[in-house]
Design a protein around this motif. Structure first.
Motif: not given
Length: 309
Positions: A70-77, A146-159
């Protein structure tokens, strides 16, 4: 001998239900179905719902039941790439540079190649999740996106689209097999449709009374049967009030456990008042119950259970 190592994903919805039940996770068939499809289609599972309803627990159950890391990425602002994907061990690199400069036997090109090697690469959750072996891909939990910003969300989309990440000094690192991805969000903001389209979606709601009582029996087996029934009935009614934050299943289990520690076998007004801080976390909600609402609910619970006997 107990089975060890990675195990295959369930072959049917019924097997998925059994897998979850075997790990004491009481799921409805709708959740089991979307989880089965997510595993078979190798698509990320996007779980949305209120805090405390068991979204994160699903990833933990998958890890345990399938024998995967289990690899956990705990998101935050403010979460950025260096915290989520990779960074270099700069201190170790500087020591290596000083040592090579002292010997004077290494060219600049060779020195750069040495310090920017796997030896000094610190793998953060995203990169770690992409380096699982085929047949043993890890469970990758992206918690509270939902705790992150849209820029990180866009990066995650590529992944999530290509299952790869580029480290400029090393090149592109691709997953031998996509990880089993579980994304959770408490819906404090909307996630972009482009990311949702790459996932299978499920809203994790509060359980009904029967399912919640089964969860209490499994997770707090030492609790008195009458107490468990009263706790669940009380909380089911509590969620119908216009509270700032309704108690989740996590709070139900905490309350049942706390009352058991106090050797309670049934609810009474004084006990509810003394332990309400286990259940509710906002003073306005607690004050509302102290104004007679809690006693009214408790009377209804007692009457309902007495009539059912």
């Amino acid at each position: 001998m107990a089975e060890t190592g990675p195990r295959p994903v369930p072959a049917s919805i019924d097997e998925t239900v059994e897998m979850l039940a075997g790990a004491d996770y009481v799921a409805d068939r709708a959740l089991a179905t979307v989880l089965f499809l997510s595993l078979r289609m190798q698509r990320p599972l996007f779980l949305e719902g209120e805090a405390g309803v068991g979204k994160t627990e699903i990833a933990k159950v998958l890890s345990s039941a399938l024998g995967r890391r289990l690899i956990r990425l705990q998101c935050y602002e403010g979460l950025d790439v260096s915290s989520a994907v990779y960074e270099w061990n700069y201190a170790a690199q500087m020591i290596e540079i000083r040592m090579e400069e002292a010997t004077g036997e290494t060219s600049r090109t060779a020195m750069e190649r040495n310090v920017f090697s796997e030896k000094y690469l610190i793998r953060r959750p995203v990169l770690d999740a992409l380096t699982g072996e085929k047949g043993a891909a890890p469970v990758f939990l992206i918690d509270e996106l939902d705790r992150t910003d849209e820029a990180f969300e866009a990066f995650l989309l590529e992944i999530l689209s290509d299952w790869q990440v580029t480290v400029p000094e090393l090149g592109t690192i691709r997953a031998a097999e996509p990880p089993l991805v579980v994304i959770t969000t408490n819906r404090t903001r909307e996630i972009h449709d482009a990311l949702k389209r790459r996932c299978l979606y499920h809203w994790v709601d509060y359980p009904d009374a029967a399912r919640e009582l089964e969860i209490v029996h499994r997770k707090v087996p030492q609790a008195n049967a009458r107490l468990s029934a009263e706790v669940v009935a009380f909380i089911q009614r509590l969620r119908k009030l216009d509270l700032f934050k309704s108690p989740g299943v996590a709070e139900t289990l905490d309350w049942a456990g706390a009352l058991t520690e106090l050797d309670k076998v049934a609810l009474d007004p004084e006990t509810v008042s003394d332990t309400i801080g286990v259940l509710l976390k906002y003073q306005d909600d607690i004050a509302r119950l102290g104004q007679g609402e809690g006693r009214r609910i408790l009377d209804e619970v007692k009457a309902e259970l007495a009539a059912a006997e």
